[in-house]
Design a protein around this motif. Structure first.
Motif, PDB file in Angstrom:
ATOM      1  N   GLU A 351      42.329  37.581  46.068  1.00 64.45           N
ATOM      2  CA  GLU A 351      41.907  37.425  47.464  1.00 64.45           C
ATOM      3  C   GLU A 351      42.236  36.037  47.991  1.00 64.45           C
ATOM      4  O   GLU A 351      42.694  35.872  49.133  1.00 64.45           O
ATOM      5  CB  GLU A 351      40.396  37.668  47.573  1.00 64.45           C
ATOM      6  N   SER A 354      45.874  35.708  48.845  1.00 62.47           N
ATOM      7  CA  SER A 354      46.171  36.427  50.083  1.00 62.47           C
ATOM      8  C   SER A 354      45.743  35.622  51.310  1.00 62.47           C
ATOM      9  O   SER A 354      46.474  35.528  52.304  1.00 62.47           O
ATOM     10  CB  SER A 354      45.465  37.786  50.075  1.00 62.47           C
ATOM     11  N   ILE A 355      44.549  35.006  51.235  1.00 64.48           N
ATOM     12  CA  ILE A 355      44.052  34.198  52.355  1.00 64.48           C
ATOM     13  C   ILE A 355      44.933  32.975  52.561  1.00 64.48           C
ATOM     14  O   ILE A 355      45.318  32.631  53.691  1.00 64.48           O
ATOM     15  CB  ILE A 355      42.589  33.793  52.102  1.00 64.48           C
ATOM     16  N   GLN A 358      48.118  33.639  54.326  1.00 64.29           N
ATOM     17  CA  GLN A 358      47.970  33.792  55.773  1.00 64.29           C
ATOM     18  C   GLN A 358      47.984  32.451  56.496  1.00 64.29           C
ATOM     19  O   GLN A 358      48.452  32.351  57.633  1.00 64.29           O
ATOM     20  CB  GLN A 358      46.669  34.536  56.087  1.00 64.29           C
ATOM     21  N   PHE A 421      41.342  35.994  60.900  1.00 61.60           N
ATOM     22  CA  PHE A 421      41.618  36.320  59.507  1.00 61.60           C
ATOM     23  C   PHE A 421      40.890  37.612  59.123  1.00 61.60           C
ATOM     24  O   PHE A 421      39.774  37.567  58.612  1.00 61.60           O
ATOM     25  CB  PHE A 421      41.145  35.187  58.585  1.00 61.60           C
ATOM     26  N   GLU A 423      41.315  39.413  56.636  1.00 62.07           N
ATOM     27  CA  GLU A 423      41.049  39.404  55.193  1.00 62.07           C
ATOM     28  C   GLU A 423      39.730  38.718  54.872  1.00 62.07           C
ATOM     29  O   GLU A 423      38.990  39.126  53.975  1.00 62.07           O
ATOM     30  CB  GLU A 423      42.177  38.690  54.433  1.00 62.07           C
ATOM     31  N   ASP A 426      36.545  40.765  55.626  1.00 59.64           N
ATOM     32  CA  ASP A 426      36.249  41.795  54.630  1.00 59.64           C
ATOM     33  C   ASP A 426      35.695  41.245  53.318  1.00 59.64           C
ATOM     34  O   ASP A 426      35.276  42.023  52.457  1.00 59.64           O
ATOM     35  CB  ASP A 426      37.520  42.601  54.337  1.00 59.64           C
TER      36      ASP A 426
END
Length: 451
Positions: A351, A354-355, A358, A421, A423, A426
């Motif tokens: 995670e 992925s952040i 971004q 964001f 992501e 979530d």
């Protein structure tokens, strides 16, 4: 006999006082005009009058806003999220100590489930002919954030049902002060036909002539004092008709009196924030598009305060640098005015990667941001602490991020609300730190650095 009732309403002023003098003058003129004809006038505020981006509000912790509402002769108000979750518990609990108008917010309680003594579920006014006009308010359910500040926020729709049941047989006209937003107001109008008028806010919607759903007229007057809303209600032999309009406050530009009033409030706030916090021995720079001192310091302070593995911020949070010498509360407020809190995420390495990916989007530095607590202009470049990209890999303190490992990340809370964001929205494990704002962390970090 027929009676005519006028509702003059504002919402989401957000401490934009540029047109406040004109707003008050217009309301006073309309009140005098209609009352001279035998009509009834109520002035109402639908929340988010307070916004701590403005030094007057910050310096008085919102009490100055209440003085302005008193002077305007308001007849009632509800709270918005800026009153509710940007003020510490005690500051909100005493915000309305000197209010000369009732405050209604049916879905706010303390931790023990008791309504604070200033928050009425509803209030009723009686017209000269004996008709009962009921006003009640609800505010946006930022439930977890209220909980962190020592409040309990209940489901607004359940409270609406409970209030309407209690008002059965008590009111000829029911007006909801809703700081929930237009989609919620539309749902309420469709499902609670007993409400005659909804005066709305929160989503800053502009309804020039209102919107009718079923038996209910929905209204909204934008934001920042750009409009004053006017609802004219006629009651005759049990028949109720209501029409809505908006009066623009910005059409004629700024009058000298408006400029004078706005400057007076700004300077009063500056004086309230004039106490010196520390001294710095050399100037500190801010640049939104390249590495500079202040964003680096804030990001370091954020990670250290939150005690996390890493942190990131956007440089646009800092609006200016600091000259050497004494630093006041006003200085910190001027360069970091946002009502934004720190937030800690607990995420897997997958995670986190992925952040971080971004944040590398080239659109960000010049991306213009509105709302989410951000009171600046553009996003600016991303600034990191505890994490860096080296040889094509993101690393935390020199070690590659492991996808199955667990990490903690500190960020401004504006990134958790989904718009910027998805992501992050979530992520299941989030912890907001309140009531401290980013500028409080910046002052703490500067004080440490100055030792």
């Amino acid at each position: 006999m027929k009676e005519t009732i006028h509702l003059l309403h504002v919402n989401d002023l957000h401490s934009h006082f540029e047109h406040w003098e004109k707003i008050v003058r217009y309301m006073d003129e309309q009140k005098e005009l209609y009352e001279s004809a035998g009509d009834i006038v109520y002035k109402l505020d639908i929340g988010d009058h307070v916004d701590r981006f403005h030094p007057f509000t910050e310096g008085t912790m919102g009490k100055g806003n209440i003085e302005l509402l008193n002077a305007a002769g308001m007849d009632g108000a509800t709270i918005g999220n800026n009153e509710g979750i940007t003020l510490p518990h005690e500051a909100l609990n005493h915000l309305y100590d000197e209010a000369r108008f009732p405050v209604t917010v049916a879905n706010l309680y303390d931790e023990l489930g008791r309504r604070p003594n200033w928050a009425l579920p509803y209030f009723i006014r009686t017209t000269p002919q004996g008709r009962k006009v009921a006003f009640f308010g609800v505010t946006a359910p930022f439930t977890e954030l209220y909980r962190l500040l020592g409040w309990k926020l209940t489901d607004p729709y359940e409270e609406i049902g409970a209030v309407l049941k209690e008002l059965e047989g008590q009111a000829d006209l029911i007006v909801l002060l809703s700081h929930l937003g237009l989609p919620s107001d539309e749902w309420i109008a469709a499902n609670y036909p007993g409400i005659h008028v909804i005066l709305g806010g929160h989503t800053h919607h502009i309804l020039h002539h209102g919107k009718v759903i079923g038996n209910t007229l929905i209204c909204g007057a934008g934001k920042y004092g750009m409009f004053v809303g006017h609802v004219e209600i006629t009651i005759d032999n049990g028949e109720i008709t209501a029409v809505s309009s908006l009066k623009g406050m910005t059409d004629e530009g700024y009058t000298n009196k408006e400029i004078e009033t706005a400057n007076l409030l700004y300077n009063q706030g500056k004086a309230e924030l004039s106490d010196v916090l520390l001294n710095i021995t050399h100037p500190l720079t801010t640049d939104w598009f390249k590495t500079s001192d202040m964003p680096k310091l804030l990001c370091e302070g954020l990670r250290e305060w939150c005690k996390t593995d890493c942190a990131f911020i956007n440089a646009g949070l800092l609006l200016d640098g600091l000259d050497k010498g004494p630093i006041t509360r006003f200085d910190l407020h001027r360069i970091c005015p946002h009502p934004i809190n720190p937030c800690i995420l607990t995420v897997s390495g997958w995670e986190l990667l992925s952040i971080l990916a971004q944040t590398e989007n080239p659109k960000w530095p010049h991306f213009q941001v509105k709302g989410l607590g951000f009171r600046g202009s553009v996003m600016g470049m991303f600034v990191y602490d505890g994490v860096e990209k080296k040889d094509g890999d993101w690393r935390i303190h020199g070690e590659r991020i492991l996808k199955r490992a667990e990490y903690t990340l500190a960020i401004p809370d504006m990134f958790t609300f989904g718009y910027l964001f998805p992501e992050i929205k979530d992520v299941k494990r989030k912890r907001y730190l309140m009531p401290e704002f980013l500028r409080d962390l910046l002052g703490w970090k500067l004080a440490q650095s100055a030792r």
